[in-house]
Design a protein around this motif. Structure first.
Motif, PDB file in Angstrom:
ATOM      1  N   VAL B  14       0.806  -1.216   0.000  1.00 39.10           N
ATOM      2  CA  VAL B  14       0.000   0.000   0.000  1.00 39.10           C
ATOM      3  C   VAL B  14       0.831   1.254   0.000  1.00 39.10           C
ATOM      4  CG1 VAL B  14      -2.280  -0.527   0.774  1.00 39.10           C
ATOM      5  CG2 VAL B  14      -0.382  -0.699   2.333  1.00 39.10           C
ATOM      6  N   ALA B  15       1.859   1.256   0.795  1.00 41.20           N
ATOM      7  CA  ALA B  15       2.609   2.500   0.879  1.00 41.20           C
ATOM      8  C   ALA B  15       4.086   2.207   0.705  1.00 41.20           C
ATOM      9  CB  ALA B  15       2.374   3.144   2.233  1.00 41.20           C
ATOM     10  N   PRO B  16       4.764   3.066   0.001  1.00 42.65           N
ATOM     11  CA  PRO B  16       6.204   2.880  -0.102  1.00 42.65           C
ATOM     12  C   PRO B  16       6.848   3.192   1.235  1.00 42.65           C
ATOM     13  CG  PRO B  16       5.573   4.973  -1.081  1.00 42.65           C
ATOM     14  CD  PRO B  16       4.317   4.294  -0.667  1.00 42.65           C
ATOM     15  N   VAL B  17       8.027   2.699   1.457  1.00 39.90           N
ATOM     16  CA  VAL B  17       8.711   2.999   2.707  1.00 39.90           C
ATOM     17  C   VAL B  17       9.321   4.382   2.603  1.00 39.90           C
ATOM     18  CG1 VAL B  17      10.549   2.329   4.218  1.00 39.90           C
ATOM     19  CG2 VAL B  17       9.193   0.606   3.083  1.00 39.90           C
ATOM     20  N   ARG B  18       9.080   5.135   3.646  1.00 35.80           N
ATOM     21  CA  ARG B  18       9.616   6.490   3.641  1.00 35.80           C
ATOM     22  C   ARG B  18      11.051   6.493   4.113  1.00 35.80           C
ATOM     23  NH1 ARG B  18       4.494   7.876   2.995  1.00 35.80           N
ATOM     24  NH2 ARG B  18       3.879   5.819   3.694  1.00 35.80           N
ATOM     25  N   THR B  19      11.882   7.197   3.446  1.00 36.86           N
ATOM     26  CA  THR B  19      13.231   7.376   3.972  1.00 36.86           C
ATOM     27  C   THR B  19      13.220   8.669   4.776  1.00 36.86           C
ATOM     28  OG1 THR B  19      13.764   8.381   1.878  1.00 36.86           O
ATOM     29  CG2 THR B  19      14.493   6.119   2.214  1.00 36.86           C
ATOM     30  N   GLY B 272      -3.732   4.904  10.043  1.00 34.34           N
ATOM     31  CA  GLY B 272      -2.495   5.680  10.059  1.00 34.34           C
ATOM     32  C   GLY B 272      -1.705   5.512   8.782  1.00 34.34           C
ATOM     33  N   GLY B 273      -1.606   4.309   8.301  1.00 29.84           N
ATOM     34  CA  GLY B 273      -0.851   4.067   7.079  1.00 29.84           C
ATOM     35  C   GLY B 273       0.056   2.869   7.244  1.00 29.84           C
ATOM     36  N   LEU B 274      -0.144   1.867   6.363  1.00 36.43           N
ATOM     37  CA  LEU B 274       0.700   0.672   6.431  1.00 36.43           C
ATOM     38  C   LEU B 274       2.097   1.017   5.923  1.00 36.43           C
ATOM     39  CD1 LEU B 274      -1.933  -1.785   5.053  1.00 36.43           C
ATOM     40  CD2 LEU B 274      -0.701  -2.182   7.175  1.00 36.43           C
ATOM     41  N   GLY B 275       3.098   0.404   6.509  1.00 34.74           N
ATOM     42  CA  GLY B 275       4.463   0.633   6.074  1.00 34.74           C
ATOM     43  C   GLY B 275       4.954   2.027   6.389  1.00 34.74           C
ATOM     44  N   SER B 276       4.573   2.520   7.550  1.00 36.75           N
ATOM     45  CA  SER B 276       5.031   3.853   7.933  1.00 36.75           C
ATOM     46  C   SER B 276       5.197   3.886   9.439  1.00 36.75           C
ATOM     47  CB  SER B 276       4.006   4.892   7.480  1.00 36.75           C
ATOM     48  OG  SER B 276       3.850   5.880   8.462  1.00 36.75           O
ATOM     49  N   ILE B 277       6.201   4.599   9.908  1.00 34.63           N
ATOM     50  CA  ILE B 277       6.401   4.715  11.355  1.00 34.63           C
ATOM     51  C   ILE B 277       5.476   5.793  11.903  1.00 34.63           C
ATOM     52  CG2 ILE B 277       8.058   5.319  13.155  1.00 34.63           C
ATOM     53  CD1 ILE B 277       8.991   2.816  11.977  1.00 34.63           C
ATOM     54  N   ARG B 278       5.455   6.924  11.210  1.00 35.46           N
ATOM     55  CA  ARG B 278       4.664   8.046  11.684  1.00 35.46           C
ATOM     56  C   ARG B 278       3.171   7.710  11.691  1.00 35.46           C
ATOM     57  NH1 ARG B 278       5.505  13.027   8.037  1.00 35.46           N
ATOM     58  NH2 ARG B 278       4.396  11.669   6.623  1.00 35.46           N
ATOM     59  N   GLY B 279       2.768   6.884  10.718  1.00 36.59           N
ATOM     60  CA  GLY B 279       1.356   6.547  10.597  1.00 36.59           C
ATOM     61  C   GLY B 279       0.783   5.950  11.870  1.00 36.59           C
ATOM     62  N   ASN B 280       1.593   5.192  12.610  1.00 28.40           N
ATOM     63  CA  ASN B 280       1.087   4.576  13.843  1.00 28.40           C
ATOM     64  C   ASN B 280       0.650   5.633  14.838  1.00 28.40           C
ATOM     65  OD1 ASN B 280       1.847   1.951  12.942  1.00 28.40           O
ATOM     66  ND2 ASN B 280       3.946   2.608  13.311  1.00 28.40           N
ATOM     67  N   PHE B 281       1.447   6.695  14.918  1.00 29.72           N
ATOM     68  CA  PHE B 281       1.130   7.739  15.886  1.00 29.72           C
ATOM     69  C   PHE B 281      -0.119   8.500  15.438  1.00 29.72           C
ATOM     70  CE2 PHE B 281       5.443   6.586  16.672  1.00 29.72           C
ATOM     71  CZ  PHE B 281       5.565   6.668  18.045  1.00 29.72           C
ATOM     72  N   GLY B 333      -3.851   5.969   4.173  1.00 27.96           N
ATOM     73  CA  GLY B 333      -3.714   6.329   5.572  1.00 27.96           C
ATOM     74  C   GLY B 333      -3.411   7.800   5.787  1.00 27.96           C
ATOM     75  N   LEU B 334      -3.561   8.182   7.050  1.00 21.75           N
ATOM     76  CA  LEU B 334      -3.385   9.587   7.414  1.00 21.75           C
ATOM     77  C   LEU B 334      -1.982  10.085   7.091  1.00 21.75           C
ATOM     78  CD1 LEU B 334      -5.177   9.607  10.868  1.00 21.75           C
ATOM     79  CD2 LEU B 334      -6.009  10.537   8.729  1.00 21.75           C
ATOM     80  N   THR B 335      -1.016   9.182   7.170  1.00 18.99           N
ATOM     81  CA  THR B 335       0.353   9.641   6.969  1.00 18.99           C
ATOM     82  C   THR B 335       0.552  10.178   5.552  1.00 18.99           C
ATOM     83  OG1 THR B 335       2.658   9.034   7.166  1.00 18.99           O
ATOM     84  CG2 THR B 335       1.183   7.309   6.400  1.00 18.99           C
ATOM     85  N   THR B 336      -0.097   9.553   4.563  1.00 16.15           N
ATOM     86  CA  THR B 336      -0.018  10.047   3.200  1.00 16.15           C
ATOM     87  C   THR B 336      -0.708  11.400   3.087  1.00 16.15           C
ATOM     88  OG1 THR B 336      -0.248   7.737   2.621  1.00 16.15           O
ATOM     89  CG2 THR B 336      -0.295   9.299   0.823  1.00 16.15           C
ATOM     90  N   LEU B 337      -1.817  11.513   3.818  1.00 25.02           N
ATOM     91  CA  LEU B 337      -2.551  12.783   3.829  1.00 25.02           C
ATOM     92  C   LEU B 337      -1.658  13.899   4.366  1.00 25.02           C
ATOM     93  CD1 LEU B 337      -5.504  12.974   2.983  1.00 25.02           C
ATOM     94  CD2 LEU B 337      -6.121  13.012   5.385  1.00 25.02           C
ATOM     95  N   VAL B 338      -0.953  13.587   5.458  1.00 22.76           N
ATOM     96  CA  VAL B 338      -0.056  14.574   6.060  1.00 22.76           C
ATOM     97  C   VAL B 338       1.081  14.904   5.106  1.00 22.76           C
ATOM     98  CG1 VAL B 338       1.602  14.931   7.924  1.00 22.76           C
ATOM     99  CG2 VAL B 338      -0.632  13.955   8.418  1.00 22.76           C
ATOM    100  N   ASP B 339       1.622  13.869   4.475  1.00 24.79           N
ATOM    101  CA  ASP B 339       2.698  14.085   3.506  1.00 24.79           C
ATOM    102  C   ASP B 339       2.263  15.047   2.418  1.00 24.79           C
ATOM    103  OD1 ASP B 339       4.974  12.905   4.226  1.00 24.79           O
ATOM    104  OD2 ASP B 339       4.710  11.063   3.058  1.00 24.79           O
ATOM    105  N   ARG B 340       1.076  14.795   1.890  1.00 19.68           N
ATOM    106  CA  ARG B 340       0.590  15.620   0.792  1.00 19.68           C
ATOM    107  C   ARG B 340       0.389  17.057   1.271  1.00 19.68           C
ATOM    108  NH1 ARG B 340      -4.653  13.988  -1.246  1.00 19.68           N
ATOM    109  NH2 ARG B 340      -3.881  11.896  -0.908  1.00 19.68           N
ATOM    110  N   ALA B 341      -0.148  17.176   2.487  1.00 14.09           N
ATOM    111  CA  ALA B 341      -0.352  18.520   3.026  1.00 14.09           C
ATOM    112  C   ALA B 341       0.982  19.243   3.165  1.00 14.09           C
ATOM    113  CB  ALA B 341      -1.056  18.436   4.372  1.00 14.09           C
ATOM    114  N   LEU B 342       1.981  18.499   3.609  1.00 17.94           N
ATOM    115  CA  LEU B 342       3.304  19.117   3.784  1.00 17.94           C
ATOM    116  C   LEU B 342       3.874  19.551   2.442  1.00 17.94           C
ATOM    117  CD1 LEU B 342       5.079  16.908   6.468  1.00 17.94           C
ATOM    118  CD2 LEU B 342       4.345  19.277   6.670  1.00 17.94           C
ATOM    119  N   ARG B 343       3.639  18.715   1.425  1.00 18.43           N
ATOM    120  CA  ARG B 343       4.215  19.042   0.117  1.00 18.43           C
ATOM    121  C   ARG B 343       3.536  20.249  -0.510  1.00 18.43           C
ATOM    122  NH1 ARG B 343       4.231  13.692  -1.185  1.00 18.43           N
ATOM    123  NH2 ARG B 343       2.404  13.981  -2.502  1.00 18.43           N
TER     124      ARG B 343
END
Lengths: 456, 358
Positions: B14-19, B272-281, B333-343
């Protein structure tokens, strides 16, 4: 690449950890100090961790309905010596985490009125908030349930399993079965099955049941019903196989009517099932319909609306459209009346404490003194209009239970009929077990017991 | 839910791993946020909001390692939490003098061992069949813990009470102390896990998740990678369970770690988002804060006039609608949403950070 990145990370983490740890040492004190000053607010505040949805909604809405209606009655009559009562509600769904959240949310009132006591009506929540109540100095009231060894007030100063703790409950049931068998010595060789709710509440009595069984020479089979208990076919088949003289039903909520119906299905006689103190309401038998006829249950307080205090609630609260029950037909049912009893005992504790500390809103610590000096005798019951509704009760530093007596009632298909006088639990036999368990708890938690001989 | 269905191998991807290129500044901001509550110092904030939030985030991380990174489905998260909680309790009880952090690590290790055993079927089965195996853990372990009173030190009710929290001379038995301890442990474990998923182990997990045949072809042992994921995931869940019992509730009972809790953790991970650390929070924040917020808002808005039971049911409906809404808006997941908002909206933050490596 990886290494260069993790170094500052590590440093930051270490610095942050140190900072946090040093900060918490400093911060820990003011939070506790906030509770110490004497009461400032204008009312006596009760946080209500209630539950009105979920599988135990019948118990929660009835109990808290009665509790709130009684407090409304007290307020309608000018409060406790002029001090009005206030309360706030938070839904727990009988769920431990929600109960803890509610406890923390409600423990301080929004207007600064001091907190009298918490009444979660859940053994699981009571266990989880026991330490919090003690350090926050707010009495934790577990009427007719709770952690049995909290009866020993020298180790559990803030916890009150009022009227009837779980051990007394079982002991009284054994005594009743003994009487029915022609004396306790006739119990030898008899078989009793215990069907219990798979929760801390349900398991609380397992140890003491074994002790009572070996004392009277009874063979006991304990069978668990997983929460919430919608399906009990296999359990009742097991009971059928075991063929006991009596079944003690230690149920809660939806488990009870299902048990009664399933008993009929496997052909076990209903009038050989004895429901415990949380299997004794109209909500437990009515859904089982005609099969519930003959079902026996213990009670600390009869249902019914003829008690003067209930008539007063009817006239001064319900008929003014302020009643808390969504369904007014539940007025005077077992859960509702238990809420009223609980209201009476809480308010009486405040009243007793006011005589010592003054007619003002009291802190939890002061109300705790009131609970420990509760002494409700026949004269007081008459004045409260609660003769027959509340049993005479005298608490002390060492004894946070007080009563320990129950009556037995039988369902006739339409209403409960009392079939026994007060049956007393064998409290001298239970007390050493309670003290032993309390001492073990004190050792685990590093608690220094109070000396009850020196308490005033 | 569709994201975890195994029918299509690509579905788990579902989600790429974020570096973590912007980590240091992120971390500084996080620490500021983490320390802020000490300035506010409210018992409610500490004991009822932040501590469960952090612990559930950690539990989400545990499941995310297994499901989000290694692609193994599990419905046994709560069971491994229970193992951690009871193991921590018994280690402290039976080895007096064992420092509390070691007992918690020990709880994690016992949970890891248990996870390894229940992960063995993953060598042979995938997807739904693996769910069955983890579901077995979910039913077996709480049953075992309540069946034998040895685990709860002979307490009839099956509830064990956590001993006072002490760390050497430090008394952590206050809301702030419990928060500080939870924060420290969660931060350490998160840091360790995020290093792990960015290292060789993480790459092996992702390779196995995306296509285990291809992974085997390039020299990764899929079986070993899967079992290692089970062990690490269960370790994290075990630590989360220990914290749940010791720093949050103060009591442990097997029923507190039922299937509902496993689902709750699964929702945290999915939302939160599969394959993400931030997504859990983010997911844990959604699951923990939203119902509380709704309940407080309902109390303020409705007052005492409306039937309380009705208000409760309305909150549940709103909560469910919001979950569906967020999954439709952003299935990753929310983490992608946050990423997009940040971008897009907050481009200036992103650009400043990427320029600053130190």
């Amino acid at each position: 690449m990886n290494n260069s990145r993790s170094k500052p990370l590590l440093l930051l983490a270490a610095a942050g950890t140190l900072l946090t740890l040093s900060a918490c040492g400093k911060k820990a004190e003011p939070t506790q100090e906030g509770l110490a000053p004497a009461a400032q607010g204008k009312a006596q505040y009760f946080p209500l961790q209630s539950y009105r949805v979920g599988p135990y909604a019948a118990g929660g809405s009835g109990f808290f309905g009665g509790f709130i209606d009684y407090m409304q009655l007290v307020n309608a009559r000018g409060g406790v010596n002029g001090v009005p009562l206030s309360w706030a509600e938070c839904e727990t769904e009988y769920d431990v985490e929600k109960g803890v959240e509610c406890y923390e949310r409600l423990k301080k009132s929004s207007d600064g009125s001091p907190t009298a006591a918490t009444n979660p009506l859940s053994v699981g929540i009571a266990y989880a908030t026991l330490d919090r109540s003690t350090s926050d100095k707010i009495p934790l009231i577990t009427i007719n349930h709770g952690r049995t060894d909290s009866t020993d007030g020298s180790i559990f100063p803030y916890v009150f399993p009022l009227q009837l703790n779980p051990y007394s409950e079982v002991s009284a049931i054994f005594n009743f079965i003994g009487t029915r068998s022609g004396g306790l010595d006739h119990l030898r060789g008899k078989k009793i099955a215990v069907l219990y709710h798979g929760s801390p509440y349900g398991k609380e009595t397992n140890g003491v049941i074994d002790r009572l069984a070996s004392r009277y020479g009874v063979t006991v089979e304990k069978i668990e019903v997983p929460h919430p208990g919608n399906e009990q076919q296999s359990q009742w088949l097991k009971i059928k196989q075991f063929a006991p003289e009596w079944v003690i039903l230690r149920g809660w909520g939806v488990m009870n009517p299902v048990a009664i119906r399933t008993a009929r299905k496997v052909g076990f006689p209903t009038d050989r099932i004895i429901g415990n103190i949380w299997s004794n309401s109209e909500e437990d038998v009515v859904p089982a319909g005609a099969t519930a006829k003959g079902y026996i249950a213990i009670t600390t307080h009869p249902s019914g609306t003829n008690f003067p205090v209930l008539q007063q609630i009817k006239a001064e609260v319900i008929e003014k459209g302020q009643g808390n029950l969504a369904d007014p037909k539940r007025f005077g049912t077992v859960y509702y009346n238990l809420g009223v009893v609980n209201g009476i005992l809480n308010v009486e504790a405040v009243r007793v404490a006011q005589e010592k500390f003054g007619h003002r809103p009291l802190t939890g610590e002061e109300v705790r003194w009131g609970f420990e000096h509760l002494n409700i005798d026949a004269v007081r019951l008459q004045a409260l209009g609660a003769v027959g509704l509340v049993q005479p009760l005298k608490l002390s530093c060492a004894d946070h239970e007080g009563g320990g007596a129950v009556r037995f009632q039988q369902w006739d298909g339409a209403k409960w009929n009392l079939i026994s006088d007060w049956v007393q639990a064998d409290r001298p036999f239970l007390r050493p077990i309670i003290e032993e368990s309390a001492r073990k708890y004190a050792r685990e938690k590093g608690i220094n017991p109070r000396n009850c001989a020196k308490e005033s | 839910m569709a994201a975890i269905l195994p029918s299509d191998p690509a579905a788990t991807q579902v989600a790429p791993v974020r570096t973590g290129r912007r980590w240091p500044l992120w971390l500084l901001a996080l620490f500021t946020v983490a320390l802020l509550p000490f300035a506010i110092g409210s018992d409610y904030l500490f004991s009822a909001i932040l501590v469960p939030l952090l612990i559930l985030s950690l539990a989400g991380l545990g499941l995310n390692v297994l499901t989000g990174y290694a692609g193994q489905l599990s419905l046994g998260s709560a069971a491994f939490m229970a193992v951690g909680a009871f193991a921590t309790y018994n280690l402290q009880l039976r080895l007096p003098g064992l420092p509390m952090p070691l007992a918690m690590a020990g709880g994690g290790i016992v949970a890891a061992g248990t996870g390894l055993v229940f992960g063995l079927p993953s060598l042979r089965v995938k997807g739904f069949y693996l769910i069955a195996s983890t579901l077995a853990a979910q039913f077996f372990i709480p049953w075992l813990l309540s069946q034998y009173s040895w685990f709860s030190n002979g307490n009839d009710s099956g509830v064990v009470t956590a001993p006072p929290l002490k760390l050497g001379p430090l008394d952590l038995d206050s809301p702030a102390g419990r928060y500080a301890l939870t924060l420290t442990i969660v931060a350490l474990v998160t840091w360790g896990a995020s290093n792990l998923v960015r290292g060789p182990a993480g790459r092996a997990w992702i390779a196995v998740r995306d296509m285990d045949l291809a992974a085997a072809a390039i020299g990764i042992a899929p079986g070993r990678a899967k079992l290692f994921a089970f062990a690490v995931s269960s370790f994290i869940l075990g630590v989360a369970g220990g914290l749940w019992a010791f720093t949050y509730l103060g009591t442990v009972e097997p029923a507190g770690f039922d299937l509902d809790r496993s689902f709750q953790i699964l929702f945290i991970v999915i939302i939160g988002g599969l394959g993400s650390i931030r997504g859990n929070f983010l997911g844990a924040a959604f699951i923990v804060l939203l119902p509380v917020g709704l309940s407080i808002a309902a109390g303020v808005l409705a007052g005492s006039q409306v039937d309380p039971a009705l208000i409760e049911n309305i909150q549940k409906v709103i909560f469910g609608i919001l979950i569906i809404f967020f999954l439709i808006v952003e299935p990753d997941g929310l983490t992608t949403l946050v990423d997009r908002a940040l971008r897009t909206q907050f481009r200036w933050i992103g650009s400043r950070k990427s320029g600053n490596q130190e």
